[in-house]
Design a protein around this motif. Sequence first.
Motif, PDB file in Angstrom:
ATOM      1  N   SER A 121       2.503  38.265   3.423  1.00  0.00           N
ATOM      2  CA  SER A 121       3.253  38.413   2.173  1.00  0.00           C
ATOM      3  C   SER A 121       3.978  39.754   2.107  1.00  0.00           C
ATOM      4  O   SER A 121       4.962  39.880   1.392  1.00  0.00           O
ATOM      5  N   TRP A 122       3.520  40.760   2.855  1.00  0.00           N
ATOM      6  CA  TRP A 122       4.220  42.044   2.906  1.00  0.00           C
ATOM      7  C   TRP A 122       5.574  41.900   3.609  1.00  0.00           C
ATOM      8  O   TRP A 122       6.512  42.620   3.326  1.00  0.00           O
ATOM      9  N   LYS A 125       7.499  37.086   1.167  1.00  0.00           N
ATOM     10  CA  LYS A 125       6.765  36.481   0.056  1.00  0.00           C
ATOM     11  C   LYS A 125       7.147  35.005  -0.069  1.00  0.00           C
ATOM     12  O   LYS A 125       8.303  34.641   0.115  1.00  0.00           O
ATOM     13  N   SER A 128       9.947  34.330  -2.609  1.00  0.00           N
ATOM     14  CA  SER A 128      11.336  34.710  -2.357  1.00  0.00           C
ATOM     15  C   SER A 128      12.142  33.462  -1.995  1.00  0.00           C
ATOM     16  O   SER A 128      11.574  32.418  -1.656  1.00  0.00           O
ATOM     17  N   ALA A 142       2.085  32.303   3.311  1.00  0.00           N
ATOM     18  CA  ALA A 142       1.838  33.714   3.618  1.00  0.00           C
ATOM     19  C   ALA A 142       0.366  33.973   3.939  1.00  0.00           C
ATOM     20  O   ALA A 142       0.055  34.815   4.774  1.00  0.00           O
TER      21      ALA A 142
END
Length: 180
Positions: A121-122, A125, A128, A142
């Motif tokens: 997710s970093w 995401k 998005s 993710a």
Amino acid sequence: MSAVGRAVATGSRPLTGLAVVVGVAVLREGSEAVLFLYGIAVGDPGQTPQMVLGGPLGVFGGISLGAAMYAGLLQIPLRRLFAVTNAMIVLLAAGMASQGMGFLLSAGLVPSWGDAVWDTSWLLKETSLLGKMLHTLIGYTARPAGIQIAAYMTTLVVIVFLARAVARPGPAVRQPRQPA
């Protein structure tokens, strides 16, 4: 429709026959759009200006996109086109299997085999635009659970294996000789 296409390709029917079949198919789709717009007009009369503007814009956009896709697809060799679409369908199926396992996991019907095997997710995401698109197309998650990864990989391997097994030509069958 395929029979008409074959007849046109062999020359036994004129090209206008195929044009009529395609035209009827387009008219059928168009009638669905008209019924949909009529339902909106009856349900909420305040939407008329938007429909009057949106209808022609939609028709123009559809024709433009269809013509551009047709012209673009003519440039791609059919073998390459089908290879890419087949790969996308396999990834879509694997993503659906993974998402299905995610739903079963949420319901407590399958073990997790690890709650979150990794966390991307970093980097991307799921909320998005690109994350949502990849989630829909290939099942991007993710933070997947182990069972989701297993379902994804199993589906990929099984489909590819079966596709290659079916595509492999079988052993040649010898025909018995006919006496002269």
